[in-house]
Design a protein around this motif. Structure first.
Motif, PDB file in Angstrom:
ATOM      1  N   CYS A  18     -25.546  -5.921 -16.684  1.00 43.16           N
ATOM      2  CA  CYS A  18     -24.922  -6.739 -15.635  1.00 43.16           C
ATOM      3  C   CYS A  18     -24.920  -8.233 -15.954  1.00 43.16           C
ATOM      4  O   CYS A  18     -25.478  -9.039 -15.232  1.00 43.16           O
ATOM      5  N   VAL A  23     -19.370  -9.311 -14.233  1.00 47.18           N
ATOM      6  CA  VAL A  23     -19.064  -9.661 -12.846  1.00 47.18           C
ATOM      7  C   VAL A  23     -17.704 -10.354 -12.773  1.00 47.18           C
ATOM      8  O   VAL A  23     -16.839 -10.004 -11.959  1.00 47.18           O
ATOM      9  N   HIS A  26     -14.714  -8.099 -13.181  1.00 47.24           N
ATOM     10  CA  HIS A  26     -14.320  -7.393 -11.965  1.00 47.24           C
ATOM     11  C   HIS A  26     -13.539  -8.304 -11.038  1.00 47.24           C
ATOM     12  O   HIS A  26     -12.472  -7.971 -10.543  1.00 47.24           O
ATOM     13  N   ASP A  71     -18.401  -3.505  -4.999  1.00 49.89           N
ATOM     14  CA  ASP A  71     -19.086  -4.747  -5.363  1.00 49.89           C
ATOM     15  C   ASP A  71     -19.483  -5.580  -4.149  1.00 49.89           C
ATOM     16  O   ASP A  71     -20.062  -6.656  -4.292  1.00 49.89           O
TER      17      ASP A  71
ATOM     18  N   ILE B 115     -24.340  -8.456  -5.958  1.00 51.42           N
ATOM     19  CA  ILE B 115     -23.319  -7.491  -6.366  1.00 51.42           C
ATOM     20  C   ILE B 115     -23.964  -6.220  -6.906  1.00 51.42           C
ATOM     21  O   ILE B 115     -23.561  -5.105  -6.564  1.00 51.42           O
ATOM     22  N   ARG B 119     -23.587  -2.480  -5.211  1.00 58.69           N
ATOM     23  CA  ARG B 119     -23.179  -1.297  -5.973  1.00 58.69           C
ATOM     24  C   ARG B 119     -24.143  -0.143  -5.775  1.00 58.69           C
ATOM     25  O   ARG B 119     -23.731   0.996  -5.583  1.00 58.69           O
TER      26      ARG B 119
END
Lengths: 128, 128
Positions: A18, A23, A26, A71, B115, B119
């Motif tokens: 991540c 991020v 997306h 998200d 985020i 998720r």
DNA sequence: CGGTATCCGGGACGATACTG
DNA sequence: CAGTATCGTCCCGGATACCG
């Protein structure tokens, strides 16, 4: 990125880490920006979005909406009526993002002819 | 999008129309943002970028650089020395874009844990 | 109205090897 | 140092059809 991620897809591998790049991927993805900007006015229905986001297919709209919902950027509200009615609303987190996105879109609009021109020049000088 | 674009790829078809969505796609693409932000400090060399942009492969760096150069966002300067030295510099157009990009990255950094959490919640409630 | 299911071509991308 | 070439995989995304 090692090759020892057997049994785990690249997608999963990157999501695990991540990093910001994922991020951003997306949030700033091809369709995400359009959807986010279109939904900024207030609650928007599915078909509205289909019209507002120029060129998006029904399939990609659905996928984009699901991704953004996952998200935590969009809230999906279903009204159990006939015909069905579904509304999408931005979360606070997404609203905070809106200004950056808007300025990005603004920039793109102001410079898109310059970019097209730059491409033509580049293509002309590299492929004679 | 008609099905009569025989003999022309989707890529070419979209570029012909050149809508903002396609401009944004280039500028806000997965790696483009990282490269653009990294190059904002001043002239940057290839290997520097390879280190600065976390997780990018040599191949994708090259492709991204060429794409940005073609769009008129980056200038590539080659110094005919041994070993060779190549510097990449933002154009004015790109510098104008930098603030939007920076605020986007800032947003992503501030919210990436939220985020990830969203998720997990989403996945837990949809796949029991 | 607001989706889902399936098919499938092309592009994105990493791995690896080679070069001026 | 700054790339190019080739290969293989996975996924993006359009087309089409069907559904509660």
């Amino acid at each position: 990125m090692s090759q020892r991620n057997i049994g785990v897809t690249h997608q999963e591998f990157v999501e695990e880490a991540c990093p910001i790049v994922e991020v951003i991927d997306h949030v700033a993805g091809k369709w995400s920006i359009g959807v986010l900007v279109a939904a900024a006015h207030g609650p928007v229905r599915f078909t509205e979005l289909e019209r507002l986001v120029n060129g998006i297919s029904r399939r990609m709209l659905t996928l984009t909406l699901r991704k953004l919902e996952r998200d935590g950027l969009l809230v999906r509200t279903v009204y159990p009526t006939v015909p069905p009615k579904v509304e999408y609303t931005l979360t606070d987190m997404a609203r905070e993002l809106h200004e950056s996105l808007a300025s990005l879109v603004d920039w793109a609009e102001r410079h898109r002819t310059a970019i097209t021109a730059a491409r033509r020049t580049y293509d002309a000088t590299t492929t004679p």
